[in-house]
Structure formats: C-alpha cells, structure tokens
Write an enzyme that holds these catalytic residues in place. Sequence first.
Site, mmCIF file in Angstrom:
data_model
loop_
_atom_site.group_PDB
_atom_site.id
_atom_site.type_symbol
_atom_site.label_atom_id
_atom_site.label_comp_id
_atom_site.label_asym_id
_atom_site.label_seq_id
_atom_site.Cartn_x
_atom_site.Cartn_y
_atom_site.Cartn_z
ATOM 1 N N ARG A 175 38.284 28.915 74.997
ATOM 2 C CA ARG A 175 38.405 29.512 73.878
ATOM 3 C C ARG A 175 39.997 30.068 73.628
ATOM 4 O O ARG A 175 40.343 31.043 73.141
ATOM 5 C CB ARG A 175 37.414 30.591 73.369
ATOM 6 C CG ARG A 175 36.116 30.273 73.521
ATOM 7 C CD ARG A 175 35.765 29.389 72.486
ATOM 8 N NE ARG A 175 34.149 29.044 72.561
ATOM 9 C CZ ARG A 175 34.150 27.880 73.518
ATOM 10 N NH1 ARG A 175 34.704 27.243 74.215
ATOM 11 N NH2 ARG A 175 32.657 27.874 73.336
ATOM 12 N N SER A 234 29.613 32.357 66.578
ATOM 13 C CA SER A 234 29.595 33.429 67.350
ATOM 14 C C SER A 234 30.527 34.443 67.331
ATOM 15 O O SER A 234 31.803 34.364 67.113
ATOM 16 C CB SER A 234 29.848 32.732 68.881
ATOM 17 O OG SER A 234 28.754 31.790 69.213
ATOM 18 N N GLU A 277 35.336 36.904 69.319
ATOM 19 C CA GLU A 277 35.762 35.288 68.981
ATOM 20 C C GLU A 277 36.001 35.147 67.788
ATOM 21 O O GLU A 277 37.161 34.426 67.214
ATOM 22 C CB GLU A 277 34.522 34.610 69.433
ATOM 23 C CG GLU A 277 34.976 33.002 69.499
ATOM 24 C CD GLU A 277 33.694 32.254 70.359
ATOM 25 O OE1 GLU A 277 33.429 31.179 69.508
ATOM 26 O OE2 GLU A 277 33.354 32.639 71.341
#
Length: 292
Positions: A165, A214, A284
């Site tokens: 990420r 998410s 996130e």
Amino acid sequence: MTLPGVRGRLTPDYPLGKDSWFRCGGSVDVLFEPADLDDLSEFLKSFDDPVMVLGGLANTIIRDGGIRGCVIRLGKAFSAIEVSGTKIRVGAGALNGSVASAAAKNGIGGLEYLSGIPGSVGGALRMNAGAYGAEVKDVLVEAEAINHNARIHKLIPDNMGMTYRHIDVPDDYIFTGATFEGLEESSDVVRGRLKEIKAKRQSTQPIAEQTGGSTFANPDGMKAWELIDRAGCRDLKIGGAQMSEKHCNFMINGGDATASDLESLGDEIIRIVQDKTGVTLKWEIKRLGERA
C-alpha cells in the site's frame, strides 16, 4: 488564484464530497477536468499554485470544510483501454473494474483482482492497491506520469519503491496511464474467476452501501478486521457513520453521516484497538481538505 485558459472544464465551488463513494463532505474551490494530456500539460505550465489530483474518490473522505485551491480530476479523456496480446494499456481515469472486465474479454488472466478494488487506475497506482493476494506491482509493466512542471515521466516498478500500500514516487507526479501484463488464458476461465470474486464480495463486503473500501491497512502478519472485531468495534457508530457488521474493516455512511462522523469513527477505532490489542492501525482511506 488566477486560472489559465483551458479546453477542458473548470468548475468553481464544486461539491466534490457528493461525488465520493461516501456521498458526503465539502466542496473544492475549483475543479479542473482536462480535455486531454496536452490540455493538462498546458495548464500545469501556466498554473503556479499547488494542485491536488483525485480519481474515482473511492478510498477517500472529503472533509466537511472542503478543499482550498484546485483539484484536477482525470475523466473520460483518460479512460481508454487498449489491448495488445497479453498487455493492456489503460488511462489513469479508467475504473479498475473496467480494466478487469476488458482483460477477461480478451483472454488475459491475472488481473481479476482489480475487480475487487474500488476506484480508478490512478488511485490504484498511487497506493499500490491490492486485493485477493495480488497487488498492482505484480502486473505493472510501466506507468506514465506528468509532474507540476509538465515534464513527462516513464516509470517501472523497480524504480517506484512499491511495497504494501505504498510507493516512493514524488507527490507532484500525476499518473496519466499504465501498461499491465497478464497471462494468456481462456476468456471463459477468467470470467469464471471474476464471477467468483463478485460473489465473494457480495457475501462478505457491504458493496451495496455507501462505503469507501477497506478503512485500515493490515498490520504485518495480521488482519485489520480481526483486530477490530477482537476489540469489540464491529458495528460501532458515531453519528451517521458506522463500521459494517458484514465486514468490520468497512466504514459506511448510514444515510446522514458527515465527513466528520466518518473520520471521528475511524480515529475512535484506532484508539480502542490500540487500547485493547496494543496494535496501532493505520488509515488506508485518505482524508483530504479542511475540517468544518
């Protein structure tokens, strides 16, 4: 703020929050949707103020106070999808799901996971997005970007610092397109995997709700949803925002949430999980703009 002449669209006081997948939040001073790459390049050469680039607004909270300055959004002009053998060249404005579908139609396997990532290719590149055990760096051949000085850059995974990420690419680089490569497979087989992913998402994720995907990244060796569940935060609510009972790492707007409700809920989850498990979750979802 003096805006240069463009061929694309300049919209003042645009209600950007309503376009986010959460359907709440404030406005941006000016939204610029360039007509093409040349239009974007000329704008960047003429505009000295900082700009922010946003895509499909899936994994994003636009704060209630809105965003000062100019936001660039790459739309239809940057959404082309072209297939050549097992390679697929896409614009940064193309939706990840559309790329997965095009790959399946043309017998290209290995890109099905993109159907599980909300939003557009530009956003997926910026965060090395992933799902179902795969991520962007696994299929990326090359990415194209333009910086604030209108210089074009060609990037390959080896020089992008792609980790979980995260990428090491300057913040002022605006991704304009990418080339992915998969494997030659039967279209029926690839479509079958797409159907399996869709069915799994429908059964385990609140995809019919106003959600942003998410909420927190998975800590090393752990699942964020398991930590949230263990801390007793499944279905926790603040105002109109709540964590989904179906998948407790998904935050949803129950209908009347403000961006502040969403962000406060996320911060509260972080606090409780830290207190109960000793693990600090990391957002996130991007939170952008000013608080009300």
